[in-house]
Design an enzyme around this catalytic site. Sequence first.
Site, PDB file in Angstrom:
ATOM      1  N   TYR A  17       0.744  -1.193   0.151  1.00  0.00           N
ATOM      2  CA  TYR A  17       0.029  -0.056   0.019  1.00  0.00           C
ATOM      3  C   TYR A  17       0.863   1.291   0.141  1.00  0.00           C
ATOM      4  O   TYR A  17       1.910   1.200   0.724  1.00  0.00           O
ATOM      5  CB  TYR A  17      -0.822   0.061   1.234  1.00  0.00           C
ATOM      6  CG  TYR A  17      -1.923   0.969   1.209  1.00  0.00           C
ATOM      7  CD1 TYR A  17      -3.150   1.006   0.768  1.00  0.00           C
ATOM      8  CD2 TYR A  17      -1.446   2.391   1.745  1.00  0.00           C
ATOM      9  CE1 TYR A  17      -4.105   1.991   0.667  1.00  0.00           C
ATOM     10  CE2 TYR A  17      -2.437   3.235   1.779  1.00  0.00           C
ATOM     11  CZ  TYR A  17      -3.734   3.132   1.117  1.00  0.00           C
ATOM     12  OH  TYR A  17      -4.565   4.416   1.251  1.00  0.00           O
TER      13      TYR A  17
ATOM     14  N   TRP B 101       1.254   5.780  -1.608  1.00  0.00           N
ATOM     15  CA  TRP B 101       1.075   6.630  -2.456  1.00  0.00           C
ATOM     16  C   TRP B 101       2.305   6.728  -3.496  1.00  0.00           C
ATOM     17  O   TRP B 101       1.991   7.640  -4.492  1.00  0.00           O
ATOM     18  CB  TRP B 101       0.764   7.900  -1.666  1.00  0.00           C
ATOM     19  CG  TRP B 101      -0.604   8.278  -1.444  1.00  0.00           C
ATOM     20  CD1 TRP B 101      -1.401   7.519  -0.834  1.00  0.00           C
ATOM     21  CD2 TRP B 101      -1.244   9.505  -1.880  1.00  0.00           C
ATOM     22  NE1 TRP B 101      -2.692   8.191  -0.717  1.00  0.00           N
ATOM     23  CE2 TRP B 101      -2.753   9.178  -1.439  1.00  0.00           C
ATOM     24  CE3 TRP B 101      -1.213  10.747  -2.664  1.00  0.00           C
ATOM     25  CZ2 TRP B 101      -3.638  10.349  -1.475  1.00  0.00           C
ATOM     26  CZ3 TRP B 101      -2.083  11.746  -2.802  1.00  0.00           C
ATOM     27  CH2 TRP B 101      -3.216  11.468  -2.203  1.00  0.00           C
TER      28      TRP B 101
HETATM   29  N1  LIG Z   1      -3.122   7.407  12.363  1.00  0.00           N
HETATM   30  C1  LIG Z   1      -3.210   7.666  11.213  1.00  0.00           C
HETATM   31  N2  LIG Z   1      -2.826   6.962  10.254  1.00  0.00           N
HETATM   32  C2  LIG Z   1      -3.140   7.034   9.029  1.00  0.00           C
HETATM   33  C3  LIG Z   1      -4.055   7.958   8.639  1.00  0.00           C
HETATM   34  C4  LIG Z   1      -4.857   8.864   9.596  1.00  0.00           C
HETATM   35  O1  LIG Z   1      -5.746   9.529   9.304  1.00  0.00           O
HETATM   36  N3  LIG Z   1      -4.307   8.434  10.833  1.00  0.00           N
HETATM   37  N4  LIG Z   1      -4.261   7.881   7.263  1.00  0.00           N
HETATM   38  C5  LIG Z   1      -3.982   6.786   6.532  1.00  0.00           C
HETATM   39  C6  LIG Z   1      -4.310   7.125   4.978  1.00  0.00           C
HETATM   40  S1  LIG Z   1      -5.755   7.943   4.464  1.00  0.00           S
HETATM   41  C7  LIG Z   1      -3.370   6.816   4.080  1.00  0.00           C
HETATM   42  S2  LIG Z   1      -3.775   7.026   2.337  1.00  0.00           S
HETATM   43  C8  LIG Z   1      -1.945   6.333   4.606  1.00  0.00           C
HETATM   44  C9  LIG Z   1      -0.892   6.888   3.668  1.00  0.00           C
HETATM   45  O2  LIG Z   1       0.238   5.980   3.677  1.00  0.00           O
HETATM   46  P1  LIG Z   1       1.724   5.628   2.407  1.00  0.00           P
HETATM   47  O3  LIG Z   1       0.823   5.982   1.293  1.00  0.00           O
HETATM   48  O4  LIG Z   1       2.329   4.502   3.057  1.00  0.00           O
HETATM   49  O5  LIG Z   1       2.486   6.900   3.200  1.00  0.00           O
HETATM   50  P2  LIG Z   1       3.324   7.549   2.331  1.00  0.00           P
HETATM   51  O6  LIG Z   1       4.120   8.372   3.308  1.00  0.00           O
HETATM   52  O7  LIG Z   1       3.005   8.455   1.271  1.00  0.00           O
HETATM   53  O8  LIG Z   1       4.486   6.437   1.874  1.00  0.00           O
HETATM   54  C10 LIG Z   1       5.115   6.511   0.371  1.00  0.00           C
HETATM   55  C11 LIG Z   1       6.606   5.967   0.556  1.00  0.00           C
HETATM   56  O9  LIG Z   1       6.889   5.747  -0.775  1.00  0.00           O
HETATM   57  C12 LIG Z   1       8.245   6.336  -0.955  1.00  0.00           C
HETATM   58  N5  LIG Z   1       8.304   6.763  -2.256  1.00  0.00           N
HETATM   59  C13 LIG Z   1       8.171   7.694  -2.954  1.00  0.00           C
HETATM   60  N6  LIG Z   1       8.269   7.831  -4.410  1.00  0.00           N
HETATM   61  C14 LIG Z   1       8.692   6.496  -4.510  1.00  0.00           C
HETATM   62  C15 LIG Z   1       9.239   5.764  -5.939  1.00  0.00           C
HETATM   63  O10 LIG Z   1       9.196   6.711  -6.860  1.00  0.00           O
HETATM   64  N7  LIG Z   1       9.712   4.768  -5.622  1.00  0.00           N
HETATM   65  C16 LIG Z   1       9.696   3.818  -4.133  1.00  0.00           C
HETATM   66  N8  LIG Z   1      10.191   2.653  -4.476  1.00  0.00           N
HETATM   67  N9  LIG Z   1       9.300   4.513  -3.397  1.00  0.00           N
HETATM   68  C17 LIG Z   1       8.929   5.894  -3.369  1.00  0.00           C
HETATM   69  C18 LIG Z   1       8.268   7.310  -0.206  1.00  0.00           C
HETATM   70  O11 LIG Z   1       9.618   7.749   0.194  1.00  0.00           O
HETATM   71  C19 LIG Z   1       7.457   6.836   1.243  1.00  0.00           C
HETATM   72  O12 LIG Z   1       8.256   6.149   1.955  1.00  0.00           O
HETATM   73  O13 LIG Z   1      -1.730   6.710   5.740  1.00  0.00           O
HETATM   74  C20 LIG Z   1      -2.807   6.318   6.670  1.00  0.00           C
HETATM   75  N10 LIG Z   1      -2.248   6.139   8.062  1.00  0.00           N
HETATM   76  N1  LIG Z   2      -1.562  18.088   3.097  1.00  0.00           N
HETATM   77  C1  LIG Z   2      -1.931  16.859   3.001  1.00  0.00           C
HETATM   78  N2  LIG Z   2      -3.191  16.781   2.489  1.00  0.00           N
HETATM   79  C2  LIG Z   2      -3.673  15.488   2.534  1.00  0.00           C
HETATM   80  C3  LIG Z   2      -2.869  14.234   2.829  1.00  0.00           C
HETATM   81  C4  LIG Z   2      -1.505  14.768   3.494  1.00  0.00           C
HETATM   82  O1  LIG Z   2      -1.016  13.535   3.905  1.00  0.00           O
HETATM   83  N3  LIG Z   2      -1.182  15.882   3.579  1.00  0.00           N
HETATM   84  N4  LIG Z   2      -3.516  13.163   2.862  1.00  0.00           N
HETATM   85  C5  LIG Z   2      -4.405  12.873   1.921  1.00  0.00           C
HETATM   86  C6  LIG Z   2      -5.231  11.775   2.065  1.00  0.00           C
HETATM   87  S1  LIG Z   2      -4.485  10.148   1.745  1.00  0.00           S
HETATM   88  C7  LIG Z   2      -6.584  11.551   2.509  1.00  0.00           C
HETATM   89  S2  LIG Z   2      -7.210  10.086   2.566  1.00  0.00           S
HETATM   90  C8  LIG Z   2      -7.242  12.643   2.775  1.00  0.00           C
HETATM   91  C9  LIG Z   2      -7.961  12.534   4.161  1.00  0.00           C
HETATM   92  O2  LIG Z   2      -9.034  13.483   4.503  1.00  0.00           O
HETATM   93  P1  LIG Z   2      -9.733  13.452   5.725  1.00  0.00           P
HETATM   94  O3  LIG Z   2     -10.149  12.110   6.178  1.00  0.00           O
HETATM   95  O4  LIG Z   2     -10.935  14.368   5.593  1.00  0.00           O
HETATM   96  O5  LIG Z   2      -8.660  14.222   6.396  1.00  0.00           O
HETATM   97  P2  LIG Z   2      -8.170  14.223   8.134  1.00  0.00           P
HETATM   98  O6  LIG Z   2      -6.984  15.208   8.320  1.00  0.00           O
HETATM   99  O7  LIG Z   2      -7.598  12.983   8.422  1.00  0.00           O
HETATM  100  O8  LIG Z   2      -9.266  14.631   8.859  1.00  0.00           O
HETATM  101  C10 LIG Z   2     -10.226  15.737   8.808  1.00  0.00           C
HETATM  102  C11 LIG Z   2     -10.798  16.321   9.982  1.00  0.00           C
HETATM  103  O9  LIG Z   2     -11.627  15.373  10.718  1.00  0.00           O
HETATM  104  C12 LIG Z   2     -11.795  15.620  12.013  1.00  0.00           C
HETATM  105  N5  LIG Z   2     -12.479  14.606  12.543  1.00  0.00           N
HETATM  106  C13 LIG Z   2     -11.666  13.343  13.004  1.00  0.00           C
HETATM  107  N6  LIG Z   2     -12.413  12.437  13.554  1.00  0.00           N
HETATM  108  C14 LIG Z   2     -13.817  12.970  13.837  1.00  0.00           C
HETATM  109  C15 LIG Z   2     -15.086  12.524  14.016  1.00  0.00           C
HETATM  110  O10 LIG Z   2     -15.313  11.472  14.640  1.00  0.00           O
HETATM  111  N7  LIG Z   2     -16.145  13.236  13.577  1.00  0.00           N
HETATM  112  C16 LIG Z   2     -15.921  14.533  13.246  1.00  0.00           C
HETATM  113  N8  LIG Z   2     -16.948  15.382  12.905  1.00  0.00           N
HETATM  114  N9  LIG Z   2     -14.563  15.005  12.534  1.00  0.00           N
HETATM  115  C17 LIG Z   2     -13.484  14.187  13.055  1.00  0.00           C
HETATM  116  C18 LIG Z   2     -10.574  16.106  12.440  1.00  0.00           C
HETATM  117  O11 LIG Z   2     -10.432  17.087  13.192  1.00  0.00           O
HETATM  118  C19 LIG Z   2      -9.680  16.291  11.065  1.00  0.00           C
HETATM  119  O12 LIG Z   2      -8.826  17.543  11.206  1.00  0.00           O
HETATM  120  O13 LIG Z   2      -6.436  13.950   2.818  1.00  0.00           O
HETATM  121  C20 LIG Z   2      -5.488  14.046   1.753  1.00  0.00           C
HETATM  122  N10 LIG Z   2      -4.945  15.184   1.867  1.00  0.00           N
HETATM  123 MO   LIG Z   3      -5.544   8.448   2.254  1.00  0.00          MO
END
Ligand SMILES: Nc1nc2c(c(=O)[nH]1)N[C@H]1C(S)=C(S)[C@@H](COP(=O)(O)OP(=O)(O)OC[C@H]3O[C@@H](n4cnc5c(=O)[nH]c(N)nc54)[C@H](O)[C@@H]3O)O[C@H]1N2
Ligand SMILES: Nc1nc2c(c(=O)[nH]1)N[C@H]1C(S)=C(S)[C@@H](COP(=O)(O)OP(=O)(O)OC[C@H]3O[C@@H](n4cnc5c(=O)[nH]c(N)nc54)[C@H](O)[C@@H]3O)O[C@H]1N2
Ligand SMILES: [Mo]
Length: 772
Positions: free
Chosen positions: A112, A114
């Site tokens: 998994y 990005w």
């Molecule tokens: N507590 C908590 N945890 C969360 C979340 C949360 O809301 N709360 N959100 C979750 C969500 S929604 C998401 S999507 C995930 C994201 O989780 P990930 O998508 O796993 O996070 P990234 O940091 O984007 O990891 C990308 C990795 O790929 C590497 N990379 C970049 N480019 C390349 C390339 O070209 N080749 C190779 N081989 N590697 C590369 C980067 O250095 C990095 O280590 O995290 C989740 N984790």
């Molecule tokens: N700059 C930046 N932007 C990103 C990302 C990043 O890593 N960096 N990650 C991207 C990815 S992979 C994803 S999936 C999206 C995620 O998009 P979201 O899931 O919308 O983003 P979050 O920042 O996890 O959460 C938004 C807000 O939800 C509120 N929240 C948390 N729990 C609850 C709850 O139980 N009830 C209510 N009402 N509110 C709650 C928190 O205050 C939080 O600030 O963002 C994307 N955008």
């Molecule tokens: Mo995500």
Amino acid sequence: MSDYQRIQTASHWGVYNVGVKDGHISDVSPFPNDPAPIRMMESLPQMVRSPLRIDQPYVRASYLTRKHDSRAMRGCDAFVPVCWDEALDLVEEGLRRIKTEYGNESIYGGSYGWASAGRLHHSPSVLKRFLGQFGGYVDKAGNHSFGAAMHIAPYVLGSSDVTSIVVPWREIAEHTELVVMFGGANSKNMQIDPGGAVMHETDGLLGAIAKRQVRFINISPSRDDTPSQIDGQWLPIIPNTDTVLMLGLAYVLVHEGRHDQQFVDKYCEGFAPFRAYLLGESDSVPKNQYWASKICGVSTEAITSLAREMATKRTVITTAWSVQRADHGEQPVWMTIVLACLLGQINKRGGGFSLGPGGVSGIGIERPGNVPRPTLSLGRNPIDISVPVGRVADMLLNPGMELNYNGSTLRMPDIKLIYSAGGNPFHHNANLNRFVDAWRRPDLVVVHEPWWSPPAKYADIVLPATTSMERNDILATEFQRHWIAMCQVIPPVAQSRNDFDIFAELADRLGFGESYTEGRDEFGWLEHMYKGARQKAMDVGYEPPPFEDFWDLGMYEFPLSVTNRENSLLSDYCNDPKKYPLKTRSGKIEIFSQAIAEYKYQDCPPHPCWLEPVEWRNSPIARKYPIHLLTNQPAGKLHSQLDPSDLSVSFKRKGKEVLSISPTDARARDINTGDIIKVFNDRGEFLACAKVTDNILDGVASIPTGAWFDPADPTTTGTIDKHGNPNVVTLDIGTSQLAQGSVAQTALVQVERFDGDLPVTAFQLPRISHRS
Ligand SMILES: Nc1nc2c(c(=O)[nH]1)N[C@H]1C(S)=C(S)[C@@H](COP(=O)(O)OP(=O)(O)OC[C@H]3O[C@@H](n4cnc5c(=O)[nH]c(N)nc54)[C@H](O)[C@@H]3O)O[C@H]1N2
Ligand SMILES: Nc1nc2c(c(=O)[nH]1)N[C@H]1C(S)=C(S)[C@@H](COP(=O)(O)OP(=O)(O)OC[C@H]3O[C@@H](n4cnc5c(=O)[nH]c(N)nc54)[C@H](O)[C@@H]3O)O[C@H]1N2
Ligand SMILES: [Mo]
């Protein structure tokens, strides 16, 4: 004479030009068409030659001598530099042995993550193409982003494509009077798009909305979730209780006869059993405003008046993905749809509901329809096992375990090899201490990474990957209307290689090089992928130029006029339900699902319900751990990517991530802004730096994710994380047996002041040991 060139490349956070002078990056400037470029574009040019780049292949020291007998040393061993040939010998040997002894179902290739922008060099995709041709691999199912929504939506709406089911911002600007946002729409999240943001347009659209004085209500534990342009009302809510508030609103609508019975009769299935639950006829508990208020913390008056206002104004209900990233996360999604049905505005302009608007930059932006994307074919995966992304630790720790999942039973495979490219498992997984134990089970872990990030440090064999600035590619994403040429800016740094080329050489060694590359090099593939997509585009009326012209021009913009996409799934259905039935069992929007009823899941009943999360304010464990911890997306980076960059570090204090806590909770613990604090529960503990703010509800704390994992003593599990990686305390259960989605937002902790400091070491190189 100095030689200067400006070269266009792109990333998840935007398209930009890099000035290269005498072979060195001299400046970075934004894509001229981008109305609101963001600062993150400076981070990759800065990190591309960071001392943290992996300069050549490495093998974990004791893997060289003791192979998998040394797997407990993962994450705390030294690394030995080796040449490419030796590294690939070891990878090849591992792949062959494990395939022969245990079969392809013992190889985990779900990887998994990005990764980076670009359609050819998307590392999880090239990994899958490679492993598929090698005989197959165990894949992932679902995603961390909106896993619960994408699994419940097919039963309710007949589609899992939740990102398309939104009311566009422009429509809101023109027609909407009231936007009721569960979880807000935080501007920081709109900077990026999966695969690449091109035009940051939400800024301008939200500005237009602000001018028309559309009323926004931000229902969230955090005031900061209101979009920055909007002067909205903050209605604080106790985390994970959104379903309760929605039920309370629905009750007022139905009890006072303000709901649209005609809409419900015409378009919905199964209102009667839900109505009986809502009014308390089936369980003697009316879900009225008094009931709701006691649970969710919003006053009865506010619930009553909001319901009445929603019934009289053109209203959009939005629910952020975070709201469903919680225990029973299916319920608020389902209930959002039901509430919108009760208002009966889904078929009206500027009314209805959106799932996750503002989650990323391009959601809610008008896009032309039917835009194809140049793609690299993944080919077939002969192994038909996919494990939900949040259940990877369960899989690694419990081979053979049976997991109920979306109506069937999944038997967990016995994984011997993890191949990871383009993700950070020490960022995306919850309950990291348990995850580290799980990660130390398989025989072999191979990682491709550009930097010495946590996944690289926890590998057996590390192969150095290029970044997107070191290769040619094409940006094309489902959320943007451009194809962008991503041109190579600098040669590969040190000995790094493209993921695609690493797999090409391995495929060659393993006897399927020809079918893996199909005889094409980088430009051969780009042209091939482009031609295929161009033909599809021309078939539906677009006119992208031939490849050479596209590459010279650097972009192609799809005109909006060809087939503008509206909220087509639901507008077609509402316009003509007979001709365009939904792909649900009844063909209608399902308030009650017979299909789900047949699963008999206690944790996902057949209509939306309030089910208490395992951890929340009223759980017994709240006496010990009274603070609900929210972990949102970071403002200065993308997940854990670029964490060591200047911009990301500027959001930290004392080198640690910043945890927001309310003045009342801080006072009770003698905590001031700038203090180092310890956050803990039975699963783990981490350090952070406190920010005392009345923008957060009492009893709640919030910290951005993305700090590189930094355990004080990596030789054992469970020691304190020094940097502020909240996933050492989050919970790794599924939302329910239906979606098995991630529940990052369901976690209780205690917070206390920490006297002293443990400096962050996550940005140091691992120990390197040379062979004599
Ligand atoms: N507590 C908590 N945890 C969360 C979340 C949360 O809301 N709360 N959100 C979750 C969500 S929604 C998401 S999507 C995930 C994201 O989780 P990930 O998508 O796993 O996070 P990234 O940091 O984007 O990891 C990308 C990795 O790929 C590497 N990379 C970049 N480019 C390349 C390339 O070209 N080749 C190779 N081989 N590697 C590369 C980067 O250095 C990095 O280590 O995290 C989740 N984790
Ligand atoms: N700059 C930046 N932007 C990103 C990302 C990043 O890593 N960096 N990650 C991207 C990815 S992979 C994803 S999936 C999206 C995620 O998009 P979201 O899931 O919308 O983003 P979050 O920042 O996890 O959460 C938004 C807000 O939800 C509120 N929240 C948390 N729990 C609850 C709850 O139980 N009830 C209510 N009402 N509110 C709650 C928190 O205050 C939080 O600030 O963002 C994307 N955008
Ligand atoms: Mo995500």
